[in-house]
Design a protein around this motif. Structure first.
Motif, short mmCIF file in Angstrom:
data_model
loop_
_atom_site.label_atom_id
_atom_site.label_comp_id
_atom_site.label_asym_id
_atom_site.label_seq_id
_atom_site.Cartn_x
_atom_site.Cartn_y
_atom_site.Cartn_z
N GLY A 56 0.82 -1.21 0.00
CA GLY A 56 0.00 0.00 0.00
C GLY A 56 0.85 1.26 0.00
O GLY A 56 0.56 2.22 -0.71
N ALA A 57 1.91 1.26 0.80
CA ALA A 57 2.80 2.43 0.85
C ALA A 57 3.51 2.64 -0.49
O ALA A 57 3.68 3.77 -0.94
N LEU A 58 3.93 1.55 -1.12
CA LEU A 58 4.61 1.66 -2.41
C LEU A 58 3.67 2.21 -3.47
O LEU A 58 4.04 3.11 -4.23
N GLU A 59 2.44 1.72 -3.50
CA GLU A 59 1.49 2.22 -4.49
C GLU A 59 1.14 3.68 -4.21
O GLU A 59 1.02 4.48 -5.12
N ALA A 60 1.02 4.05 -2.94
CA ALA A 60 0.74 5.44 -2.60
C ALA A 60 1.90 6.34 -3.01
O ALA A 60 1.69 7.44 -3.53
N LYS A 61 3.13 5.87 -2.80
CA LYS A 61 4.31 6.66 -3.19
C LYS A 61 4.34 6.85 -4.71
O LYS A 61 4.60 7.95 -5.20
N LEU A 62 4.08 5.79 -5.46
CA LEU A 62 4.04 5.90 -6.92
C LEU A 62 2.93 6.83 -7.37
O LEU A 62 3.10 7.62 -8.30
N TRP A 63 1.78 6.75 -6.70
CA TRP A 63 0.64 7.57 -7.05
C TRP A 63 0.94 9.04 -6.79
O TRP A 63 0.63 9.90 -7.61
N ALA A 109 3.97 10.48 -6.61
CA ALA A 109 5.01 10.95 -7.54
C ALA A 109 4.42 11.18 -8.93
O ALA A 109 4.72 12.19 -9.58
N SER A 110 3.59 10.27 -9.38
CA SER A 110 2.95 10.44 -10.69
C SER A 110 2.02 11.63 -10.69
O SER A 110 1.93 12.36 -11.68
N SER A 111 1.31 11.83 -9.60
CA SER A 111 0.40 12.98 -9.51
C SER A 111 1.16 14.29 -9.53
O SER A 111 0.72 15.26 -10.17
N ALA A 112 2.29 14.35 -8.85
CA ALA A 112 3.09 15.57 -8.85
C ALA A 112 3.63 15.87 -10.25
O ALA A 112 3.60 17.02 -10.70
N GLN A 113 4.08 14.84 -10.94
CA GLN A 113 4.58 15.03 -12.30
C GLN A 113 3.44 15.45 -13.22
O GLN A 113 3.60 16.34 -14.05
N LEU A 114 2.29 14.81 -13.06
CA LEU A 114 1.14 15.15 -13.88
C LEU A 114 0.69 16.59 -13.61
O LEU A 114 0.36 17.32 -14.54
N LEU A 115 0.73 17.01 -12.36
CA LEU A 115 0.35 18.37 -12.02
C LEU A 115 1.29 19.39 -12.67
O LEU A 115 0.84 20.41 -13.21
N ALA A 116 2.58 19.11 -12.63
CA ALA A 116 3.56 20.02 -13.25
C ALA A 116 3.34 20.11 -14.76
O ALA A 116 3.37 21.21 -15.34
N LEU A 117 3.12 18.99 -15.40
CA LEU A 117 2.88 19.00 -16.84
C LEU A 117 1.57 19.70 -17.18
O LEU A 117 1.48 20.44 -18.16
N MET A 118 0.55 19.46 -16.37
CA MET A 118 -0.74 20.06 -16.64
C MET A 118 -0.71 21.58 -16.45
O MET A 118 -1.46 22.29 -17.12
N CYS A 119 0.13 22.07 -15.55
CA CYS A 119 0.25 23.52 -15.40
C CYS A 119 0.75 24.16 -16.70
O CYS A 119 0.24 25.19 -17.13
N GLY A 120 1.74 23.54 -17.32
CA GLY A 120 2.24 24.03 -18.60
C GLY A 120 1.19 23.94 -19.69
O GLY A 120 0.99 24.88 -20.48
N VAL A 121 0.48 22.83 -19.73
CA VAL A 121 -0.57 22.64 -20.73
C VAL A 121 -1.69 23.65 -20.52
O VAL A 121 -2.20 24.25 -21.48
N ILE A 122 -2.08 23.86 -19.27
CA ILE A 122 -3.15 24.82 -18.97
C ILE A 122 -2.75 26.22 -19.40
O ILE A 122 -3.57 26.95 -19.98
N PHE A 123 -1.52 26.61 -19.13
CA PHE A 123 -1.07 27.94 -19.53
C PHE A 123 -1.16 28.10 -21.05
O PHE A 123 -1.67 29.12 -21.55
#
Length: 124
Positions: A33-40, A42-56
């Motif tokens: 559970g901890a491993l999946e949460a950590k992956l989730w 990290a992926s969410s943070a990367q997705l958020l950073a990419l989406m900020c650029g896309v949104i702009f």
């Protein structure tokens, strides 16, 4: 003859073995559970950073499309109030579509894989 204390010691050692097995199982389940949460996360943070650029970029493009359409409509003699009302309506409808997509995405973000790995169902 057996010693009178061997049976309680055997039961105690069996109980210790069961407790150790359950502790080991719980650690592996919590680790999964901890491993999946950590992956989730990290992926969410990367997705958020990419989406900020896309949104702009999308917001800039959308504003340029509205401004170009308004300028074109103004050059053909449409009223300014009509142009602004149409741009407002189009923007509002677009926000409703985006809100629907956000709700659908949030609905799809769940931990069913972890739950299925921990407690498999009879259907699997």
């Amino acid at each position: 003859m057996e010693a009178p204390h061997s049976e309680p010691q055997q039961a105690s050692s069996d109980l210790d073995a069961v407790a150790e097995a359950h502790t080991s199982w719980l650690k592996s389940v919590l680790g999964l559970g901890a491993l999946e949460a950590k992956l989730w996360v990290a992926s969410s943070a990367q997705l958020l950073a990419l989406m900020c650029g896309v949104i702009f970029l999308l917001l800039t493009t959308w504003l340029l499309i509205i401004a170009s359409s308004a300028a074109l409509a103004w050059s053909y003699g449409f009223s300014l109030v009509g142009i602004l009302l149409t741009a407002t309506l189009v923007t509002f409808l677009s926000s409703l579509v985006l809100l629907y997509l956000v709700k659908r995405t949030l609905k799809n973000m769940d931990f069913t894989r972890t739950l299925d790995a921990i407690i498999p169902t009879d259907e699997d």
